[in-house]
Design an enzyme around this catalytic site. Structure first.
Site, short mmCIF file in Angstrom:
data_model
loop_
_atom_site.label_atom_id
_atom_site.label_comp_id
_atom_site.label_asym_id
_atom_site.label_seq_id
_atom_site.Cartn_x
_atom_site.Cartn_y
_atom_site.Cartn_z
NE ARG A 7 90.96 8.66 -55.38
CZ ARG A 7 90.75 9.30 -56.07
NH1 ARG A 7 89.37 9.43 -55.11
NH2 ARG A 7 89.97 10.03 -57.12
CD GLN A 52 88.63 15.35 -61.98
OE1 GLN A 52 88.46 13.79 -61.83
NE2 GLN A 52 88.41 15.60 -63.84
CG HIS A 91 92.81 14.04 -59.00
ND1 HIS A 91 93.67 12.67 -59.78
CD2 HIS A 91 91.75 14.02 -59.14
CE1 HIS A 91 92.07 11.68 -59.75
NE2 HIS A 91 90.99 13.46 -59.47
NE ARG A 150 89.53 10.66 -63.94
CZ ARG A 150 89.56 10.23 -63.00
NH1 ARG A 150 88.79 11.34 -61.92
NH2 ARG A 150 90.47 9.81 -62.10
CG ASP A 157 88.50 19.58 -55.44
OD1 ASP A 157 87.52 19.43 -55.37
OD2 ASP A 157 89.18 19.57 -55.55
CB CYS A 184 87.23 16.96 -60.30
SG CYS A 184 87.34 17.87 -58.48
N1 CP Z 1 87.24 12.96 -59.46
C1 CP Z 1 87.59 11.85 -58.82
O1 CP Z 1 88.62 11.66 -58.33
O2 CP Z 1 86.31 11.63 -58.29
P1 CP Z 1 85.86 10.17 -57.28
O3 CP Z 1 86.69 11.17 -56.29
O4 CP Z 1 85.03 9.31 -57.44
O5 CP Z 1 87.18 8.50 -58.20
N1 NVA Z 2 90.17 17.97 -53.63
C1 NVA Z 2 89.51 16.98 -53.65
C2 NVA Z 2 88.98 15.94 -55.04
C3 NVA Z 2 88.25 14.97 -54.98
C4 NVA Z 2 88.36 14.36 -56.54
C5 NVA Z 2 89.82 15.87 -52.98
O1 NVA Z 2 91.03 15.58 -53.20
O2 NVA Z 2 89.44 15.39 -51.90
#
Ligand code: CP
Ligand code: NVA
Length: 312
Positions: A104, A134, A131, A294, A226, A266
């Site tokens: 990530r 997700q 993502h 997930r 989101d 998400c």
């Molecule tokens: N939806 C998601 O990816 O959550 P986190 O940021 O908690 O991993």
């Molecule tokens: N769009 C959000 C998703 C988090 C899971 C971000 O990137 O922070």
């Protein structure tokens, strides 16, 4: 050939279906794959915060009998990458120790570079652009609640961001229509949108852009929201909160959508901003099923990427 999940572009429609089918099998019978990754080690690099992704990968890898190494990219216990070791050298070194790398981070280029220079599968656990993990879990969730994804219509309500991009690419792979309803000032990435349009035309599905939420949600099967401020966008938060204010998913918008509509997010949610408590806690909300899925979707993905289960 080493397979990756840099984005959903790495999966054909048939492979996407395979991930979701296997995820459903694993969910129904977790014991069927216990020990399938015995002796395997998977590095997980997190340059951004995470609750669901990190914990579901860590627990999932444990359930498969593998070893998960949760690493941060910087700080006192972090990796040397955080103080300048190149992504390509990191990829080469980690490939000597581990069987896959989950990452990530901010730039999609880092995911692509790891895949280019390493020799093990790379999994994108969220970048500024995509993502995909997700979206895979979301397809499983939509299938569970609407029996199938084919012919269903998902309306994204908010900025064209990383999660929106992966859903735009998920739609054509799952026979689903996707409407990205966003302020004209916050559209999806042009490459991703055009690619999704092309794939939708080939798949016989629709990918559209619009800006009026009330019009867009009528008859939708899924309304998806989101956070208005993604990780890394904190300095722009005042502008984002202002421009996205008309895009709140509230009781009135869910009424405009209809009883068939399910609410998805998400998570993490910012209650009172992009979604109200009334919607989050309503019977139409399936956000916690999404969070659970997930785990199942990522277990399926890892089994396929690491060759523990066949793609066909
Ligand atoms: N939806 C998601 O990816 O959550 P986190 O940021 O908690 O991993
Ligand atoms: N769009 C959000 C998703 C988090 C899971 C971000 O990137 O922070």
């Amino acid at each position: 050939m080493t397979r990756h999940l840099r984005s959903l572009l790495d999966l054909s429609p048939a492979e996407t279906t395979r991930v979701i089918d296997l995820a459903a099998e694993i969910k129904a019978d977790p014991a069927s794959c216990a020990g399938a990754l015995a002796g395997k080690s998977i590095a997980m690099i997190f340059a951004k915060q995470s609750t669901r992704t990190r914990i579901s990968f860590e627990v999932g890898i444990h359930q498969l009998g593998g070893q998960a190494l949760a690493l941060s990219s910087g700080g006192g216990t972090g990796m040397q990458m955080g103080r300048g070791e190149s992504v390509s050298d990191t990829a080469k070194v980690l490939s000597r120790y581990v069987d896959a790398i989950v990452i990530r981070t901010f730039g999609q280029d880092q995911v692509d570079e790891l895949a280019e220079h390493g020799s093990v599968p790379i999994v994108n656990a969220l970048t500024d652009l995509y993502h995909p993990c997700q979206a895979l879990a979301d397809l499983l969730t939509i299938r569970e609640h609407h029996q199938k994804t084919q012919g269903k219509r998902l309306v994204w309500v908010g900025a064209g961001n990383n999660v929106a991009h992966s859903l735009l690419l998920a739609g054509p792979r799952a026979g689903m229509d996707v409407c990205c309803c966003c302020p004209p000032s916050l559209p999806p990435n042009a490459f991703v949108y055009e690619r999704a349009r092309t794939e939708a035309a080939a798949a016989g599905t629709r990918v559209e852009l619009c800006s009026d939420p009330v019009d867009a949600v009528a008859g939708a099967d899924v309304i998806y929201a989101d956070t208005w401020v993604s990780m890394g966008e904190e300095e722009e938060s005042a502008r984002l909160l202002r421009e996205l204010a008309p895009y709140q998913v509230n009781y009135a918008l869910m009424r405009a959508a209809g009883d068939q509509a399910r609410f998805m997010h998400c998570l993490p949610a910012h209650r009172g901003e992009e979604v109200t408590d009334a919607v989050m806690d309503s019977p139409q909300s399936i956000v916690f099923d999404q969070a659970e899925n997930r785990l199942h979707a990522q277990k399926a993905l890892l089994l396929l990427l690491l060759g523990a289960r066949p793609w066909t």
